[in-house]
Design an enzyme around this catalytic site. Structure first.
Site, PDB file in Angstrom:
ATOM      1  N   ASP A 130      -7.640  16.332  23.393  1.00  0.00           N
ATOM      2  CA  ASP A 130      -8.128  14.964  23.243  1.00  0.00           C
ATOM      3  C   ASP A 130      -7.740  13.973  24.333  1.00  0.00           C
ATOM      4  O   ASP A 130      -8.417  12.971  24.505  1.00  0.00           O
ATOM      5  CB  ASP A 130      -7.678  14.421  21.872  1.00  0.00           C
ATOM      6  CG  ASP A 130      -8.450  13.189  21.447  1.00  0.00           C
ATOM      7  OD1 ASP A 130      -9.625  13.082  21.819  1.00  0.00           O
ATOM      8  OD2 ASP A 130      -7.883  12.351  20.745  1.00  0.00           O
ATOM      9  N   CYS A 172     -19.331   0.991  16.574  1.00  0.00           N
ATOM     10  CA  CYS A 172     -18.573   1.926  15.739  1.00  0.00           C
ATOM     11  C   CYS A 172     -17.236   1.304  15.334  1.00  0.00           C
ATOM     12  O   CYS A 172     -16.492   0.801  16.187  1.00  0.00           O
ATOM     13  CB  CYS A 172     -18.349   3.228  16.505  1.00  0.00           C
ATOM     14  SG  CYS A 172     -17.279   4.417  15.672  1.00  0.00           S
ATOM     15  N   CYS A 197     -12.335   4.671  11.071  1.00  0.00           N
ATOM     16  CA  CYS A 197     -13.300   4.711   9.978  1.00  0.00           C
ATOM     17  C   CYS A 197     -13.675   6.164   9.729  1.00  0.00           C
ATOM     18  O   CYS A 197     -13.838   6.937  10.675  1.00  0.00           O
ATOM     19  CB  CYS A 197     -14.541   3.890  10.344  1.00  0.00           C
ATOM     20  SG  CYS A 197     -15.861   3.909   9.106  1.00  0.00           S
ATOM     21  N   CYS A 226     -18.747   8.251   8.069  1.00  0.00           N
ATOM     22  CA  CYS A 226     -19.739   9.263   8.441  1.00  0.00           C
ATOM     23  C   CYS A 226     -19.200  10.673   8.213  1.00  0.00           C
ATOM     24  O   CYS A 226     -19.941  11.574   7.816  1.00  0.00           O
ATOM     25  CB  CYS A 226     -20.216   9.066   9.878  1.00  0.00           C
ATOM     26  SG  CYS A 226     -18.969   9.336  11.157  1.00  0.00           S
TER      27      CYS A 226
END
Length: 342
Positions: free
Chosen positions: A132, A212, A239, A242
């Protein structure tokens, strides 16, 4: 090499990884064009590093020309319950599932290094490990290796794991046999798109990061667009909407490491408590957490947006105490919260 690959997969599972697949560094030729379009549309917002490192991110062969195979691994962090339930507790903050426990970068990287050392001891060669923080196209490589496919929310989805998993990779100079790429299994489903509170998906498989909530609460510096603040709800770091909406999560597997479990103080932290943090208190509270990297000011800014969305007048004094904060974005968020609550 086939026997080596089988033993490598066994070792990966012994280390705690949920799945392992392999592809070649040149297996994602479509990525530079898609990445270029993403940046050209300014969908990356303030993430300038995406534009600066496009050559490496779009082409793993440019990142390390000597690499002949990419080992892509998944590590589950599945939550025990639907994280969206926290949104009903409006005087408490909602933290993204992945950030409620220990920092996954440290945990996954150590596993990758142990696996890489095992591979060198067994077969030689050279390795590099990534999780990442480097310009690596993890999700396209994940699809090319057969680990999963990039869903309409642009995250990697697996028929065996759902979409609650971290992705790590080991680049090696060994010529390991690649697996077959995964194909799209989203079909006509658009649950993830419909779940987004800010309509951050201009089209399926396309994300405008500027809308987003994960981007706005983590990457975005300064005040958030007023038109989007009320849509943040009580989400103070990231968040999951989704991800949580994906039907493939019925196949999600339990997290293998207890360190991903939510800390007691991050499961549903009171907003008033978080708003009172100064820089020293923030650093102490979030030591070992990925939240620490955004700093006190951005975090308290997010908390104040949540306070403004809480409809709880008892939090009005909390916002008033921060209306003259030294950080302009915090002070602006406090004044916005005061106006909402008053």
């Amino acid at each position: 090499m086939r026997r080596l690959k089988q033993r490598l997969e066994e070792q990966a599972r012994a280390e705690g990884f949920a799945a392992m697949r392999i592809c070649t560094p040149g297996a994602i030729p479509h990525v530079p064009g898609r990445l270029g379009e993403f940046v050209a549309r300014d969908y990356h917002g303030q993430m300038g590093w995406m534009a600066e490192r496009m050559v490496w991110r779009g082409n793993p062969e440019a990142l390390w020309p000597e690499a002949r195979a990419v080992i892509v691994l998944a590590e589950s962090y599945s939550p025990e319950s639907d994280p969206r339930a926290l949104q009903a507790r409006r005087d408490h903050g909602a933290v993204s599932v992945y950030a409620r426990g220990r920092d996954y970068h440290d945990i996954v990287k150590k596993r990758l290094k142990r696996l890489a050392r095992w591979l060198i001891a067994e077969a030689g060669g050279e390795v590099k490990v990534f999780v990442d923080t480097a310009p690596v196209a993890e999700k396209p490589l994940g699809q090319a290796s057969g680990l999963g496919w990039q869903g309409k929310h642009t995250n990697l989805v697996s028929r065996n794991l759902g979409n609650w998993f971290f992705i790590g990779s080991v680049f090696t100079t060994l010529a390991l046999e690649p697996d077959t790429a995964e194909v799209d299994h989203c079909g006509s489903c658009r649950a993830c798109l419909d779940a987004c509170p800010t309509a951050a998906f201009p089209a399926p498989y396309r994300l405008d990061a500027r809308r987003c909530i994960s981007y706005l609460t983590i990457e975005h510096h300064g005040p958030v667009d007023e038109a989007l603040r009320d849509r943040l709800g009580n989400r103070i770091y990231g968040c999951d909407d989704c991800l949580a909406a994906c039907p493939w999560n019925k196949f999600a597997v339990a997290a293998s490491d207890i360190r991903y479990a939510a800390r007691d103080d991050l499961n549903a932290p009171p907003l008033a408590e978080l708003a009172a943090l100064d820089d020293t208190g923030f650093r102490a509270r979030f030591s070992g957490s990925p939240i620490k990297r955004i700093g006190r000011n951005r975090f308290v800014r997010n908390v104040l947006y949540a306070i403004g969305n809480s409809a709880d007048p008892s939090l009005l004094p909390v916002a008033r105490r921060l209306a003259a904060d030294a950080d302009p974005a915090v002070a602006d968020a406090a004044r916005w919260a005061i106006a909402r609550l008053a």
